[in-house]
Scaffold this active site. Sequence first.
Site, short mmCIF file in Angstrom:
data_model
loop_
_atom_site.label_atom_id
_atom_site.label_comp_id
_atom_site.label_asym_id
_atom_site.label_seq_id
_atom_site.Cartn_x
_atom_site.Cartn_y
_atom_site.Cartn_z
N ARG A 119 0.81 -1.24 0.00
CA ARG A 119 0.00 0.00 0.00
C ARG A 119 0.83 1.28 0.00
O ARG A 119 0.37 2.33 0.44
CB ARG A 119 -0.98 0.02 1.17
CG ARG A 119 -1.92 -1.18 1.17
CD ARG A 119 -3.13 -0.96 2.05
NE ARG A 119 -3.89 -2.21 2.13
CZ ARG A 119 -3.69 -3.12 3.08
NH1 ARG A 119 -2.79 -2.93 4.02
NH2 ARG A 119 -4.41 -4.22 3.08
N LYS A 141 2.58 10.95 -12.04
CA LYS A 141 1.77 10.00 -12.80
C LYS A 141 2.55 8.69 -12.93
O LYS A 141 3.67 8.68 -13.42
CB LYS A 141 1.45 10.54 -14.20
CG LYS A 141 0.34 11.57 -14.22
CD LYS A 141 -0.13 11.81 -15.65
CE LYS A 141 -1.26 12.83 -15.69
NZ LYS A 141 -1.70 13.11 -17.09
N GLU A 183 8.69 17.48 -25.96
CA GLU A 183 8.04 17.94 -24.73
C GLU A 183 8.65 19.26 -24.25
O GLU A 183 7.94 20.11 -23.70
CB GLU A 183 8.14 16.87 -23.62
CG GLU A 183 7.51 15.52 -23.96
CD GLU A 183 5.98 15.47 -23.79
OE1 GLU A 183 5.37 16.49 -23.40
OE2 GLU A 183 5.40 14.39 -24.06
N LYS A 225 6.48 22.51 -15.57
CA LYS A 225 5.66 21.37 -15.17
C LYS A 225 5.33 21.42 -13.68
O LYS A 225 4.18 21.17 -13.29
CB LYS A 225 6.35 20.04 -15.51
CG LYS A 225 5.52 18.84 -15.08
CD LYS A 225 5.54 17.69 -16.01
CE LYS A 225 4.49 16.65 -15.60
NZ LYS A 225 4.60 15.40 -16.36
N GLU A 235 -5.04 16.39 -12.08
CA GLU A 235 -5.58 16.69 -13.40
C GLU A 235 -7.09 16.86 -13.39
O GLU A 235 -7.82 16.25 -14.19
CB GLU A 235 -5.15 15.61 -14.42
CG GLU A 235 -5.29 16.11 -15.84
CD GLU A 235 -4.54 15.25 -16.86
OE1 GLU A 235 -3.34 15.00 -16.62
OE2 GLU A 235 -5.13 14.88 -17.86
N ARG A 239 -4.03 21.11 -15.36
CA ARG A 239 -2.97 20.17 -15.73
C ARG A 239 -3.16 19.60 -17.14
O ARG A 239 -2.20 19.19 -17.79
CB ARG A 239 -2.89 19.03 -14.70
CG ARG A 239 -1.74 18.08 -14.96
CD ARG A 239 -1.42 17.19 -13.76
NE ARG A 239 -0.36 16.26 -14.10
CZ ARG A 239 0.31 15.52 -13.23
NH1 ARG A 239 0.04 15.62 -11.95
NH2 ARG A 239 1.27 14.70 -13.64
N ASN A 243 -1.12 18.26 -21.99
CA ASN A 243 -1.39 17.25 -23.03
C ASN A 243 -1.49 17.85 -24.42
O ASN A 243 -2.05 17.21 -25.32
CB ASN A 243 -2.68 16.50 -22.69
CG ASN A 243 -2.55 15.72 -21.40
OD1 ASN A 243 -1.46 15.24 -21.06
ND2 ASN A 243 -3.63 15.59 -20.67
N HIS A 246 -1.24 15.60 -27.46
CA HIS A 246 -1.27 14.21 -26.98
C HIS A 246 -2.50 13.43 -27.46
O HIS A 246 -2.43 12.22 -27.59
CB HIS A 246 -1.19 14.16 -25.46
CG HIS A 246 0.20 14.39 -24.93
ND1 HIS A 246 0.91 15.56 -25.16
CD2 HIS A 246 1.03 13.61 -24.18
CE1 HIS A 246 2.09 15.48 -24.57
NE2 HIS A 246 2.20 14.32 -23.97
N HIS A 250 -1.69 10.25 -29.29
CA HIS A 250 -2.12 8.91 -28.87
C HIS A 250 -2.72 8.14 -30.04
O HIS A 250 -2.51 6.93 -30.18
CB HIS A 250 -3.15 9.00 -27.75
CG HIS A 250 -2.54 9.06 -26.39
ND1 HIS A 250 -3.28 9.02 -25.24
CD2 HIS A 250 -1.25 9.16 -25.99
CE1 HIS A 250 -2.47 9.09 -24.19
NE2 HIS A 250 -1.24 9.18 -24.62
N HIS A 263 6.89 8.13 -28.36
CA HIS A 263 5.90 9.04 -27.79
C HIS A 263 6.18 10.49 -28.20
O HIS A 263 5.27 11.21 -28.65
CB HIS A 263 5.90 8.91 -26.26
CG HIS A 263 4.99 9.87 -25.56
ND1 HIS A 263 3.61 9.81 -25.67
CD2 HIS A 263 5.25 10.93 -24.76
CE1 HIS A 263 3.07 10.79 -24.96
NE2 HIS A 263 4.04 11.48 -24.39
#
Lengths: 370, 370
Positions: A119, A141, A183, A225, A235, A239, A243, A246, A250, A263
């Site tokens: 945990r 993330k 980026e 960032k 997000e 935030r 993207n 993106h 994607h 990417h």
Amino acid sequence: MRTLTVDLNERSYPIYIGRGIRQQKALFDEAIHGKQVMIVTNDTIAPLYLDAMVDMLSADYKVDTCILPDGEEFKTLDTYGTIMTSLLEAKHNRTTTVIALGGGVVGDMAGFAAATYQRGVPFIQVPTTLLSQVDSSVGGKTGVNHPLGKNMIGAFYQPQAVIIDTDSLLSLPQRELSAGMAEVIKYGLICDVPFFDWLEQEMPALMSLDNDKISEAIYRSCLAKANVVAQDEREGGVRAILNLGHTFGHAIETQMGYGNWLHGEAVAAGSVLAMDLSWRMGNITDEDFRRTVDLFKAAKLPILPPVNMTLANFVERMALDKKVLDGSLRLVLLGALGEAIVTSDFPMEDFNACLTDALEASKQANLAIS
Amino acid sequence: MRTLTVDLNERSYPIYIGRGIRQQKALFDEAIHGKQVMIVTNDTIAPLYLDAMVDMLSADYKVDTCILPDGEEFKTLDTYGTIMTSLLEAKHNRTTTVIALGGGVVGDMAGFAAATYQRGVPFIQVPTTLLSQVDSSVGGKTGVNHPLGKNMIGAFYQPQAVIIDTDSLLSLPQRELSAGMAEVIKYGLICDVPFFDWLEQEMPALMSLDNDKISEAIYRSCLAKANVVAQDEREGGVRAILNLGHTFGHAIETQMGYGNWLHGEAVAAGSVLAMDLSWRMGNITDEDFRRTVDLFKAAKLPILPPVNMTLANFVERMALDKKVLDGSLRLVLLGALGEAIVTSDFPMEDFNACLTDALEASKQANLAIS
């Protein structure tokens, strides 16, 4: 060495940027509170940096290692399970610290393992690629892919520290340097015009890895960032501007199969599409659009989508059929250079036209080459 | 209906306790913020309660279901993966709500799925067993087992609400009712002497499911747990007292194989061992020890370890050889009735004697039966 802080109250943490700092033990000592350490890395990075790190840390800690196969195609629940097995077999307890030594895939998986081992145990990011240094190692993330979608399984879980050794870029293939630069350029586009101007001037120096310049680029990227993440850790709002490119990207990545387009490459082509749409909507000038395209070119990045994709591919991959109907396809576009907006309010004819024209241009460019 | 709150600032949530309330739609409406709902349950509970819940919620939500095989042996990373696949196949997005309808295994796995689906979506606990109503559904512990250890993979992740329908106990096998009662008795032992006294008096009524009495027992148990969790959400300190009997109990569960001894049964026998050790250390009176044993007996729970276990089994399963040597085996014991302590300071001869005597008594009892 330069330092900045991601300000998240009791979850705040430092980002260190400097040459050779993956071997500065004091930075690790500050972030490790127990006696056990598990270094998670991959089979590309291990031969380069793992032994030195194990040697350094073994003086004070019980150090174990977990070497994953390199590649986005291994960013799966199964590989994540092997990290858990490594931790249990080496009898790590709740006081262990996980160190992610590698690029974005290693960082995302090791971070998710740390988030969910007993945990949650502390972890440290030691990103070795430009992409992970300026993006994925900062902000918490973590996660893995599912066959039905990228990053669908994961957690928000912040590291204890991010240790960015710019020397690790020396062993990075040029294609991956470029992918990371996508980026970097993104931060200029979404929130920092002076940085964008500076990048235009310094891109040749950056591409030849001038250390002062690359440190500055990483610092400014992490600062941007960190500011956005501090405002919106999970997000829920702002935030999302991170993207830019993106959603288109994607679609490219999944259509082409993970790993065929990097990417960062998909983000570059996707960002140009988002800029194109913003330009058609009258939000940015011809000049700003041209400058953006030139900057991605200078970073040796693709500015057009894959030649073998179709408008229908994009529509399907972006789930447009459903999402557009109920107005829920939200794109990150620019309201002006240096000012990102998140909106589902864009003319469908502009959206279709920018994709159709880009795909046609991709075909023409391909014909010209062959 | 009775209501209480788990006070965790922005993660606070209500616990509702009442008859038939799994069909009170307003309680769900308050906790569901999107339009999608995924009900996770198992193949024992589904035939009993699933259709009614789907019918109730379908009026306002897109409802999908995921039916898992029943049993602790299915609390694995693989089964967790099937929940993720169900969510993705049914195209659930970040606004979905997961409902856990079932016992502790369903709640732990559905909760972990909610914690990690697209980095976290809301979830609601609808526990159907006494054990999950008084323990696992409250406090945000979620996760799955690993072949090398129980609950080794998971997250702290709080639900939006816990909806405890006491009518669902009517379909519960008596053995599982007893297993849940072990955790109820535990709250009396660790922090609430008046509740312990009350349980002594009311155990016959509780075992025959007198609704007012069982509601009161659940309410007092949840109140105790909510108080402890509010003080220490991530088990850095006081929350450990909730594990009375669990270190001995885990040894029993893993030695016997998951599912052969129910968790609550192992906790009962483990709690008696912990009380025995506390009594040998002079912390509790002969009378209190006897009362405890009698109360577990009245709840039809085992008070001795399995006849086929040995001292060596316990030593190995509790990793005693190593942990005792470096003083890291911490047990939850009683300093007095109603007052738990977490300590690694206990005489090894008392520890050995209490296990040896209990194992001998278990053998004698077995001979007497056969």
